[in-house]
Design a protein around this motif. Structure first.
Motif, PDB file in Angstrom:
ATOM      1  N   LEU A 118       0.830  -1.202   0.000  1.00 25.57           N
ATOM      2  CA  LEU A 118       0.000   0.000   0.000  1.00 25.57           C
ATOM      3  C   LEU A 118       0.867   1.256   0.000  1.00 25.57           C
ATOM      4  CD1 LEU A 118      -2.820  -1.054   2.478  1.00 25.57           C
ATOM      5  CD2 LEU A 118      -3.059  -0.664   0.019  1.00 25.57           C
ATOM      6  N   ARG A 119       1.957   1.230   0.768  1.00 24.83           N
ATOM      7  CA  ARG A 119       2.852   2.390   0.784  1.00 24.83           C
ATOM      8  C   ARG A 119       3.509   2.586  -0.579  1.00 24.83           C
ATOM      9  NH1 ARG A 119       4.076   0.469   6.115  1.00 24.83           N
ATOM     10  NH2 ARG A 119       5.947  -0.620   5.362  1.00 24.83           N
ATOM     11  N   GLU A 124      -4.964   3.605  -0.889  1.00 22.74           N
ATOM     12  CA  GLU A 124      -5.586   3.463   0.425  1.00 22.74           C
ATOM     13  C   GLU A 124      -6.008   2.023   0.672  1.00 22.74           C
ATOM     14  OE1 GLU A 124      -8.805   6.190   0.667  1.00 22.74           O
ATOM     15  OE2 GLU A 124      -7.529   7.980   0.643  1.00 22.74           O
ATOM     16  N   TYR A 125      -6.294   1.288  -0.395  1.00 18.50           N
ATOM     17  CA  TYR A 125      -6.730  -0.102  -0.286  1.00 18.50           C
ATOM     18  C   TYR A 125      -6.489  -0.801  -1.628  1.00 18.50           C
ATOM     19  CZ  TYR A 125     -10.703   1.388  -3.107  1.00 18.50           C
ATOM     20  OH  TYR A 125     -11.468   1.891  -4.117  1.00 18.50           O
ATOM     21  N   LYS A 155      -8.016  -2.801   4.324  1.00 19.95           N
ATOM     22  CA  LYS A 155      -6.845  -2.717   3.451  1.00 19.95           C
ATOM     23  C   LYS A 155      -7.085  -3.376   2.094  1.00 19.95           C
ATOM     24  CE  LYS A 155      -3.831  -2.627   7.481  1.00 19.95           C
ATOM     25  NZ  LYS A 155      -2.833  -3.391   8.290  1.00 19.95           N
TER      26      LYS A 155
END
Length: 326
Positions: A118-119, A124-125, A155
């Protein structure tokens, strides 16, 4: 049949999700060592052509993780306003970082991997997060509970499994179903030269469970193209010592099978690659086929398969005869 920009959409099992018949995989050609401008062109072109499903994994590169980072950069620069029109997947379970927690399918690995992915992508998901493999060690209950919690933590919207053997596939489905987080997609290697495992029960189990089915490596790493019909060309995947496809896999039997299939394709007015994709999509249980592509021209060549998806009984019988034993 619903479509978007000429791309047919297919329902994922018994869910409300529609996916494009052709999806874009970022396994190769989108890493830090690849042409970044061409990668950007391919992703934008894919979206314009109705390919709204982009398939990632935490270790795609090289270097591992760079495909997710590059996709996130291209998405932010060009397509961020279209995020809700896209279906983006990632996976974890193969070797990714040093130490005991960067491999296999433990809860520790999957949740840490999802957070890292995700990073890297800036999302965001994920629309779906997969267990990339059954590792032969981790209890299926542990891996599935991690997927369930990833959904409950917001997630990912859905979960899927990839490359699970039949018995573990059934066990995974049961655990997810009982938790009311059903398996949306089952992703497996499936193509004209890799049939027996999937047709031995896996695709039938998915259909029975209401899980959509997704094929990766539909062209068998390029063996189901015209590229290897006359040997191993310089610069091809099989010619590189560090490539996933090894030259030992380009056997005389495989080449002869590809040649025979190519003759059938020519009679249909298709390339071998186009017929190979059409054959997969001829199965109504197939939700989507994930293609890899080196450039926009190659992508368009693959998309041309959509112009002829039907097969006669005679053609299917001839293909079955040629691929018997695979």
């Amino acid at each position: 049949m619903k479509e978007i920009n000429g791309m047919p959409l297919r329902r994922a099992g018994k869910s409300g999700v529609l996916l494009p018949a052709i999806s874009l995989g970022l396994w190769h050609n989108f890493g830090s060592v690849d042409d970044q401008d061409e990668a950007e062109r391919m992703i934008i072109h894919a979206f314009d052509k109705g390919i709204i499903h982009f398939d990632l994994a935490n270790n795609y590169g090289p270097v591992p993780g760079s495909a997710e980072s590059n996709f996130g950069r291209i998405l932010k620069k060009n397509l961020s306003a279209h995020r809700d029109e896209m279906f983006i997947s990632s996976k974890a379970g193969h070797d990714m970082w040093p130490g005991p927690y960067g491999d296999f399918s433990s809860r520790k690995n999957l949740i840490a991997s999802c957070n890292q992915s995700l990073r890297r992508t800036g999302l965001e998901y994920f629309d779906i997060f997969y267990s990339h493999r059954y590792d032969g060690v981790t209890p299926v209950e542990e891996t599935m509970q991690a997927l369930i919690d990833i959904v409950r933590q917001g997630k990912a919207l859905y979960v899927g499994i990839s490359k699970y053997p039949v018995d573990k596939q059934i066990e995974a489905y049961r655990i997810l179903r009982e938790a009311k987080v059903p398996c949306l997609l089952s992703q497996y290697k499936y193509n004209l030269e890799c049939r027996s495992e999937v047709e031995g029960g896996i695709i039938a189990n998915a259909a029975g469970e209401g899980s959509g089915f997704v094929s990766f490596s539909p062209l068998n790493q390029g063996l189901l193209t015209n590229k290897y019909l006359n040997g191993i060309p310089e610069g091809s995947r099989a010619a590189r010592p560090d490539g996933f496809l090894q030259k030992e896999q380009v056997t005389a039997d495989v080449v002869e099978t590809s040649r025979k299939l190519n003759e059938i394709a020519q009679k249909r007015g298709q390339t071998l690659a186009q017929m190979s994709l059409s054959w997969l999509l001829n199965d109504p249980r197939m939700t989507s086929v994930i293609i890899g592509t080196r450039n926009v021209r190659q992508m368009d060549d693959s998309l041309a398969c959509l112009q002829n998806l039907s097969f006669s009984a005679e053609e299917l019988a001839e293909i079955d005869e040629v691929t018997r034993g695979y």
